[in-house]
Design a protein around this motif. Structure first.
Motif, PDB file in Angstrom:
ATOM      1  N   GLY A   3       0.855  -1.186   0.000  1.00  0.00           N
ATOM      2  CA  GLY A   3       0.000   0.000   0.000  1.00  0.00           C
ATOM      3  C   GLY A   3       0.893   1.239   0.000  1.00  0.00           C
ATOM      4  O   GLY A   3       2.117   1.146  -0.156  1.00  0.00           O
ATOM      5  N   MET A  60     -18.379   6.018   1.627  1.00  0.00           N
ATOM      6  CA  MET A  60     -18.185   7.194   0.765  1.00  0.00           C
ATOM      7  C   MET A  60     -19.371   7.302  -0.196  1.00  0.00           C
ATOM      8  O   MET A  60     -19.969   6.292  -0.557  1.00  0.00           O
ATOM      9  CB  MET A  60     -16.915   7.035  -0.083  1.00  0.00           C
ATOM     10  CG  MET A  60     -15.620   6.976   0.679  1.00  0.00           C
ATOM     11  SD  MET A  60     -15.104   8.553   1.387  1.00  0.00           S
ATOM     12  CE  MET A  60     -15.005   9.613  -0.061  1.00  0.00           C
ATOM     13  N   GLY A  91     -14.331   1.618   2.073  1.00  0.00           N
ATOM     14  CA  GLY A  91     -12.974   1.109   2.248  1.00  0.00           C
ATOM     15  C   GLY A  91     -12.728   0.944   3.745  1.00  0.00           C
ATOM     16  O   GLY A  91     -13.650   1.080   4.554  1.00  0.00           O
ATOM     17  N   LEU A  92     -11.494   0.668   4.105  1.00  0.00           N
ATOM     18  CA  LEU A  92     -11.173   0.445   5.521  1.00  0.00           C
ATOM     19  C   LEU A  92     -10.133   1.447   6.026  1.00  0.00           C
ATOM     20  O   LEU A  92      -9.079   1.611   5.410  1.00  0.00           O
ATOM     21  CB  LEU A  92     -10.602  -0.967   5.725  1.00  0.00           C
ATOM     22  CG  LEU A  92     -11.548  -2.142   5.477  1.00  0.00           C
ATOM     23  CD1 LEU A  92     -10.787  -3.462   5.619  1.00  0.00           C
ATOM     24  CD2 LEU A  92     -12.745  -2.111   6.427  1.00  0.00           C
TER      25      LEU A  92
HETATM   26  C1  LIG Z   1     -12.474   5.755   2.257  1.00  0.00           C
HETATM   27  C2  LIG Z   1     -11.112   6.238   2.736  1.00  0.00           C
HETATM   28  C3  LIG Z   1     -10.793   7.576   2.617  1.00  0.00           C
HETATM   29  C4  LIG Z   1      -9.532   8.012   3.062  1.00  0.00           C
HETATM   30  N1  LIG Z   1      -9.206   9.334   2.888  1.00  0.00           N
HETATM   31  C5  LIG Z   1      -7.980   9.765   3.259  1.00  0.00           C
HETATM   32  C6  LIG Z   1      -7.610  11.099   2.998  1.00  0.00           C
HETATM   33  O1  LIG Z   1      -8.389  11.868   2.418  1.00  0.00           O
HETATM   34  N2  LIG Z   1      -6.353  11.502   3.358  1.00  0.00           N
HETATM   35  C7  LIG Z   1      -5.475  10.659   3.994  1.00  0.00           C
HETATM   36  O2  LIG Z   1      -4.368  11.086   4.327  1.00  0.00           O
HETATM   37  N3  LIG Z   1      -5.814   9.372   4.258  1.00  0.00           N
HETATM   38  C8  LIG Z   1      -7.043   8.920   3.903  1.00  0.00           C
HETATM   39  N4  LIG Z   1      -7.406   7.629   4.160  1.00  0.00           N
HETATM   40  C9  LIG Z   1      -6.494   6.780   4.944  1.00  0.00           C
HETATM   41  C10 LIG Z   1      -5.398   6.234   4.083  1.00  0.00           C
HETATM   42  O3  LIG Z   1      -5.891   5.891   2.816  1.00  0.00           O
HETATM   43  C11 LIG Z   1      -4.787   5.024   4.763  1.00  0.00           C
HETATM   44  O4  LIG Z   1      -4.313   5.410   6.050  1.00  0.00           O
HETATM   45  C12 LIG Z   1      -3.611   4.487   3.957  1.00  0.00           C
HETATM   46  O5  LIG Z   1      -4.001   4.195   2.638  1.00  0.00           O
HETATM   47  C13 LIG Z   1      -3.074   3.219   4.631  1.00  0.00           C
HETATM   48  O6  LIG Z   1      -2.098   2.658   3.766  1.00  0.00           O
HETATM   49  P1  LIG Z   1      -1.438   1.269   4.123  1.00  0.00           P
HETATM   50  O7  LIG Z   1      -0.372   1.063   3.133  1.00  0.00           O
HETATM   51  O8  LIG Z   1      -1.115   1.223   5.569  1.00  0.00           O
HETATM   52  O9  LIG Z   1      -2.612   0.209   3.951  1.00  0.00           O
HETATM   53  P2  LIG Z   1      -3.137  -0.563   2.662  1.00  0.00           P
HETATM   54  O10 LIG Z   1      -3.349   0.344   1.525  1.00  0.00           O
HETATM   55  O11 LIG Z   1      -4.310  -1.357   3.144  1.00  0.00           O
HETATM   56  O12 LIG Z   1      -1.946  -1.509   2.292  1.00  0.00           O
HETATM   57  C14 LIG Z   1      -1.657  -2.679   3.025  1.00  0.00           C
HETATM   58  C15 LIG Z   1      -1.315  -3.753   2.021  1.00  0.00           C
HETATM   59  O13 LIG Z   1      -0.834  -4.884   2.723  1.00  0.00           O
HETATM   60  C16 LIG Z   1      -1.284  -6.039   2.065  1.00  0.00           C
HETATM   61  N5  LIG Z   1      -1.237  -7.119   3.046  1.00  0.00           N
HETATM   62  C17 LIG Z   1      -1.966  -7.234   4.169  1.00  0.00           C
HETATM   63  N6  LIG Z   1      -1.616  -8.330   4.870  1.00  0.00           N
HETATM   64  C18 LIG Z   1      -0.623  -8.907   4.167  1.00  0.00           C
HETATM   65  C19 LIG Z   1       0.144 -10.075   4.376  1.00  0.00           C
HETATM   66  N7  LIG Z   1      -0.019 -10.840   5.454  1.00  0.00           N
HETATM   67  N8  LIG Z   1       1.079 -10.422   3.445  1.00  0.00           N
HETATM   68  C20 LIG Z   1       1.258  -9.635   2.338  1.00  0.00           C
HETATM   69  N9  LIG Z   1       0.538  -8.520   2.098  1.00  0.00           N
HETATM   70  C21 LIG Z   1      -0.381  -8.156   3.004  1.00  0.00           C
HETATM   71  C22 LIG Z   1      -2.688  -5.680   1.615  1.00  0.00           C
HETATM   72  O14 LIG Z   1      -3.130  -6.484   0.546  1.00  0.00           O
HETATM   73  C23 LIG Z   1      -2.529  -4.217   1.228  1.00  0.00           C
HETATM   74  O15 LIG Z   1      -2.281  -4.032  -0.143  1.00  0.00           O
HETATM   75  C24 LIG Z   1      -8.613   7.125   3.674  1.00  0.00           C
HETATM   76  C25 LIG Z   1      -8.947   5.762   3.765  1.00  0.00           C
HETATM   77  C26 LIG Z   1     -10.184   5.324   3.300  1.00  0.00           C
HETATM   78  C27 LIG Z   1     -10.517   3.866   3.414  1.00  0.00           C
END
Ligand SMILES: Cc1cc2nc3c(=O)[nH]c(=O)nc-3n(C[C@H](O)[C@H](O)[C@H](O)COP(=O)(O)OP(=O)(O)OC[C@H]3O[C@@H](n4cnc5c(N)ncnc54)[C@H](O)[C@@H]3O)c2cc1C
Length: 410
Positions: A12, A244, A332-333
């Motif tokens: 992500g 959303m 989304g989450l």
């Molecule tokens: C509807 C919505 C609106 C938002 N709006 C905003 C905003 O306007 N501004 C802002 O700053 N933030 C916003 N956010 C928050 C922001 O999008 C998230 O905090 C951010 O995208 C988190 O990124 P991440 O990489 O931690 O998680 P993710 O994008 O969930 O990435 C985690 C990845 O890990 C992978 N994964 C999980 N477990 C495993 C495993 N065991 N082995 C291998 N891969 C694995 C998953 O498949 C996933 O691709 C929003 C979120 C949502 C849902």
């Protein structure tokens, strides 16, 4: 077992940002393992990716500023001549909620944010589609009321958004350009340890990698890995369904359209897809309470009642908008940190095991800064886009941060 030096779990925006920042400052072998078949299957794919500056804690303003600096200079930051994504610097306007004061603007300016105080006439001149009414709308029935304004409003002129899946694509290109290996369809199911240190990871297909460092950037799935190493109870990190609404952008709306944080209506909205659509999210704490047991199984649509109420708020904020077409909803989450809605970033009591979890509703804008914090902790050396916020601010062993409001508006 094969071997590498650093495994980042999750591709992500957080995992790829961490991998990129690491690759800039170490020659260690870096492997990103992503369980999905492609990009954007987690929180980032559904993100609104709004980049705004105002937070109640000064350190968060600094982190947002550092993240947004990277997005505003995306090509330089990623050293890509033709990135897919671009930063839409629409500005972010804060309307209602009584936050538009000269003291708040002075605080933001002192922190280096390009913030100005607007009055009703300024709103009318700059954003003629927006009403500055500060009376909360009728969210249930959409009954009109006599609008009242006359307050002051904050404009962050360097805020805006960047399309999240385009940004992921650019990050993937940038990490690969810097020698990082990214594997899709690779689900990490176990963390190997020897004497209180990370020794490797195992995958769902039975394969594994020996390595000395693991970064848990698995978003809403983070507890599954934290539980494997006995760290899941330290912070209450909860995958939470976030709804959303979306509709087609009416062609007749006058003037430019900023990202609007509408505290009277309990919503935020922005344009999307070259102004073809408007997406609408909630800023109300009660819309951040629906926890999800399994992040692989949740309702990705939005409830009719949610969509209806948010559209009433939009119609109140943009009285000339007329009938809305192409209305749909999705979900989304967030990974809500119920202790203080701030991310947990850095080393843990398990040697070599790092986390960047619990980003709540803030993770997109903060991602470049979070990548910097982890890379500084692991590789030390500095990069031009580093954040100067101390690593202790979001660290795993910190105390919950005291806040007036435990929500996306924290
Ligand atoms: C509807 C919505 C609106 C938002 N709006 C905003 C905003 O306007 N501004 C802002 O700053 N933030 C916003 N956010 C928050 C922001 O999008 C998230 O905090 C951010 O995208 C988190 O990124 P991440 O990489 O931690 O998680 P993710 O994008 O969930 O990435 C985690 C990845 O890990 C992978 N994964 C999980 N477990 C495993 C495993 N065991 N082995 C291998 N891969 C694995 C998953 O498949 C996933 O691709 C929003 C979120 C949502 C849902």
């Amino acid at each position: 077992m094969q071997s590498t030096d650093i495994v980042v779990v999750g591709a992500g925006v957080i995992g790829l940002s961490v991998a990129y920042q690491l690759a800039l400052r170490t020659s260690d072998r870096i492997l990103v393992l992503e369980k999905g078949a492609g990009l954007g299957e987690g929180s980032t794919g559904a993100s609104s990716a709004v980049c705004r500056f105002r937070y109640s804690r000064d350190e968060m303003v600094e982190l947002a500023k550092d993240g947004i600096r990277a997005y505003r200079n995306w090509s330089d930051f990623l050293e890509l001549t033709a990135p897919v994504a671009r930063f839409h610097q629409t500005g972010v306007i804060w309307l209602g909620g009584g936050i538009g004061s000269s003291a708040e603007v002075a605080r933001l300016q002192r922190l280096g944010v390009a913030a100005t105080l607007l009055d009703d006439a300024d709103v009318q001149d700059n954003f003629p589609a927006l009403s500055p009414c500060t009376i909360p709308p009728d969210l249930l029935a959409g009954e009109p009321h006599e609008c009242r304004s006359g307050e002051r409003y904050i404009l962050e002129s360097e805020g805006g958004y960047i399309e999240p899946t385009d940004a992921l694509q650019d990050l993937l290109t940038a990490v690969r350009n810097n020698g990082v290996e990214v594997q899709f369809g690779a689900r990490v199911t176990g963390i190997e340890t020897i004497s209180d240190r990370v020794a490797g990871v195992t995958l769902a297909d039975g394969s594994g990698y020996a390595c000395g460092l693991v970064v848990n950037a698995s978003g809403p799935w983070c507890n599954q890995l934290l539980a494997k190493v006995g760290l899941a109870d330290r912070w209450p990190l909860r995958p939470t369904r976030i709804q959303m609404a979306q509709f087609d952008m009416p062609p007749h709306l006058p003037g430019s359209m900023p990202v609007c944080a509408d505290l009277a209506g309990g919503i935020y909205f922005r344009t999307q897809g070259q102004r073809k659509h408007i997406i609408v999210g909630s800023v109300l704490p009660e819309d951040e309470r629906e926890t999800v047991d399994d992040p692989d199984e949740f309702d990705r649509s939005a409830d009719d009642s949610f969509v209806r109420s948010k559209l009433h708020a939009v119609q109140h904020r943009m009285p000339s908008i007329g009938p809305l077409r192409g209305v749909r909803g999705y979900s989304g989450l967030y990974t809500m940190n119920w202790a203080d809605v701030h991310p947990i970033v850095g080393e843990t009591p398990l040697g070599g095991f790092f986390v960047a979890n619990g980003c709540s509703g803030h993770g997109f804008k903060l991602a470049p800064a979070i990548g910097s914090l982890i890379a500084q902790a692991i590789a030390g050396s500095k990069h031009a886009f580093d954040t100067a916020v101390p690593r202790t601010f979001l660290s795993f062993d910190r105390r919950p941060i005291e806040l007036a409001q435990q929500s996306v508006l924290a």
